[in-house]
Design a protein around this motif. Structure first.
Motif, PDB file in Angstrom:
ATOM      1  N   ASP A 213       7.612 -51.223  99.177  1.00 29.92           N
ATOM      2  CA  ASP A 213       7.275 -51.882  97.912  1.00 29.92           C
ATOM      3  C   ASP A 213       5.781 -52.163  97.824  1.00 29.92           C
ATOM      4  OD1 ASP A 213       9.833 -51.816  96.891  1.00 29.92           O
ATOM      5  OD2 ASP A 213      10.281 -53.925  97.339  1.00 29.92           O
ATOM      6  N   ALA A 214       5.189 -52.581  98.937  1.00 24.45           N
ATOM      7  CA  ALA A 214       3.747 -52.849  98.951  1.00 24.45           C
ATOM      8  C   ALA A 214       2.957 -51.565  98.697  1.00 24.45           C
ATOM      9  CB  ALA A 214       3.349 -53.470 100.286  1.00 24.45           C
ATOM     10  N   LYS A 215       3.387 -50.469  99.332  1.00 23.86           N
ATOM     11  CA  LYS A 215       2.701 -49.194  99.130  1.00 23.86           C
ATOM     12  C   LYS A 215       2.886 -48.695  97.696  1.00 23.86           C
ATOM     13  CE  LYS A 215       3.108 -47.719 103.940  1.00 23.86           C
ATOM     14  NZ  LYS A 215       3.725 -46.762 104.870  1.00 23.86           N
ATOM     15  N   LEU A 216       4.092 -48.839  97.178  1.00 23.89           N
ATOM     16  CA  LEU A 216       4.375 -48.403  95.812  1.00 23.89           C
ATOM     17  C   LEU A 216       3.561 -49.218  94.810  1.00 23.89           C
ATOM     18  CD1 LEU A 216       6.089 -46.475  94.115  1.00 23.89           C
ATOM     19  CD2 LEU A 216       7.861 -48.222  94.076  1.00 23.89           C
ATOM     20  N   SER A 217       3.427 -50.493  95.074  1.00 24.70           N
ATOM     21  CA  SER A 217       2.634 -51.368  94.207  1.00 24.70           C
ATOM     22  C   SER A 217       1.179 -50.892  94.144  1.00 24.70           C
ATOM     23  CB  SER A 217       2.713 -52.805  94.716  1.00 24.70           C
ATOM     24  OG  SER A 217       1.932 -53.656  93.934  1.00 24.70           O
ATOM     25  N   HIS A 218       0.669 -50.438  95.269  1.00 28.41           N
ATOM     26  CA  HIS A 218      -0.710 -49.924  95.294  1.00 28.41           C
ATOM     27  C   HIS A 218      -0.846 -48.715  94.373  1.00 28.41           C
ATOM     28  CE1 HIS A 218      -4.624 -48.688  96.737  1.00 28.41           C
ATOM     29  NE2 HIS A 218      -4.120 -47.490  96.999  1.00 28.41           N
ATOM     30  N   TYR A 219       0.101 -47.787  94.461  1.00 26.60           N
ATOM     31  CA  TYR A 219       0.084 -46.615  93.583  1.00 26.60           C
ATOM     32  C   TYR A 219       0.144 -47.039  92.113  1.00 26.60           C
ATOM     33  CZ  TYR A 219       0.742 -42.984  97.167  1.00 26.60           C
ATOM     34  OH  TYR A 219       0.581 -42.106  98.213  1.00 26.60           O
ATOM     35  N   GLU A 220       1.036 -47.965  91.801  1.00 30.08           N
ATOM     36  CA  GLU A 220       1.207 -48.396  90.413  1.00 30.08           C
ATOM     37  C   GLU A 220      -0.029 -49.118  89.892  1.00 30.08           C
ATOM     38  OE1 GLU A 220       4.875 -50.546  90.744  1.00 30.08           O
ATOM     39  OE2 GLU A 220       6.068 -48.715  90.469  1.00 30.08           O
ATOM     40  N   ASN A 221      -0.649 -49.936  90.730  1.00 31.47           N
ATOM     41  CA  ASN A 221      -1.870 -50.629  90.308  1.00 31.47           C
ATOM     42  C   ASN A 221      -2.999 -49.637  90.040  1.00 31.47           C
ATOM     43  OD1 ASN A 221      -0.663 -53.153  90.483  1.00 31.47           O
ATOM     44  ND2 ASN A 221      -1.392 -53.526  92.552  1.00 31.47           N
ATOM     45  N   THR A 222      -3.104 -48.630  90.886  1.00 27.77           N
ATOM     46  CA  THR A 222      -4.131 -47.608  90.684  1.00 27.77           C
ATOM     47  C   THR A 222      -3.883 -46.838  89.388  1.00 27.77           C
ATOM     48  OG1 THR A 222      -4.400 -47.391  93.083  1.00 27.77           O
ATOM     49  CG2 THR A 222      -5.250 -45.599  91.722  1.00 27.77           C
ATOM     50  N   ALA A 223      -2.628 -46.476  89.143  1.00 25.35           N
ATOM     51  CA  ALA A 223      -2.289 -45.760  87.910  1.00 25.35           C
ATOM     52  C   ALA A 223      -2.587 -46.617  86.687  1.00 25.35           C
ATOM     53  CB  ALA A 223      -0.819 -45.351  87.924  1.00 25.35           C
ATOM     54  N   ASN A 224      -2.255 -47.902  86.764  1.00 24.80           N
ATOM     55  CA  ASN A 224      -2.522 -48.801  85.640  1.00 24.80           C
ATOM     56  C   ASN A 224      -4.018 -48.919  85.363  1.00 24.80           C
ATOM     57  OD1 ASN A 224       0.183 -49.317  85.204  1.00 24.80           O
ATOM     58  ND2 ASN A 224       0.195 -51.174  86.444  1.00 24.80           N
ATOM     59  N   LEU A 225      -4.814 -48.972  86.416  1.00 25.44           N
ATOM     60  CA  LEU A 225      -6.267 -49.046  86.246  1.00 25.44           C
ATOM     61  C   LEU A 225      -6.797 -47.794  85.560  1.00 25.44           C
ATOM     62  CD1 LEU A 225      -8.985 -50.462  86.837  1.00 25.44           C
ATOM     63  CD2 LEU A 225      -8.985 -49.267  89.029  1.00 25.44           C
ATOM     64  N   ILE A 226      -6.334 -46.646  85.997  1.00 26.08           N
ATOM     65  CA  ILE A 226      -6.782 -45.384  85.399  1.00 26.08           C
ATOM     66  C   ILE A 226      -6.332 -45.285  83.943  1.00 26.08           C
ATOM     67  CG2 ILE A 226      -6.496 -42.873  85.492  1.00 26.08           C
ATOM     68  CD1 ILE A 226      -6.416 -43.224  88.587  1.00 26.08           C
ATOM     69  N   GLU A 227      -5.085 -45.653  83.680  1.00 24.59           N
ATOM     70  CA  GLU A 227      -4.589 -45.617  82.300  1.00 24.59           C
ATOM     71  C   GLU A 227      -5.364 -46.579  81.407  1.00 24.59           C
ATOM     72  OE1 GLU A 227      -0.434 -46.372  82.837  1.00 24.59           O
ATOM     73  OE2 GLU A 227      -0.005 -44.277  83.319  1.00 24.59           O
ATOM     74  N   SER A 228      -5.755 -47.718  81.940  1.00 29.37           N
ATOM     75  CA  SER A 228      -6.549 -48.682  81.180  1.00 29.37           C
ATOM     76  C   SER A 228      -7.924 -48.113  80.843  1.00 29.37           C
ATOM     77  CB  SER A 228      -6.695 -49.977  81.981  1.00 29.37           C
ATOM     78  OG  SER A 228      -7.557 -50.868  81.344  1.00 29.37           O
TER      79      SER A 228
END
Length: 88
Positions: A28-43
């Motif tokens: 979950d911690a690793k997946l959260s990192h991926y999702e946060n990175t994707a959200n930053l790029i999408e933003s």
């Protein structure tokens, strides 16, 4: 004897659950990192587009790579949980 068997069974079940919980929280911690990175790029992408800029292929390739990484991570989690279950 039944109490001893139930006690041992409860301890085994608790150990199994603890093992699963540890694997899940790690992934979950690793997946959260991926999702946060994707959200930053999408933003950043949305911000650039709102200013009239056209996004480059690099943004979308990066997002595609993140999704591939998430997929590989989830596959690894499945494998780890399966191995954990087999080792019971």
């Amino acid at each position: 004897m039944a109490k001893l068997r139930d006690s041992v069974s409860n301890e085994l079940n608790s150990g199994i659950q603890d093992s699963f919980d540890l694997i899940i929280s790690e992934f979950d911690a690793k997946l959260s990192h991926y999702e946060n990175t994707a959200n930053l790029i999408e933003s950043k992408l949305a911000n650039a587009e709102s200013k009239g800029y056209i996004a480059t292929k690099q943004y979308y390739e990066t997002l595609k790579g993140i999704e591939s990484g998430k997929q590989a991570l989830l596959q690894q989690q499945l494998e780890d949980l399966t191995v954990s279950l087999k080792n019971v």
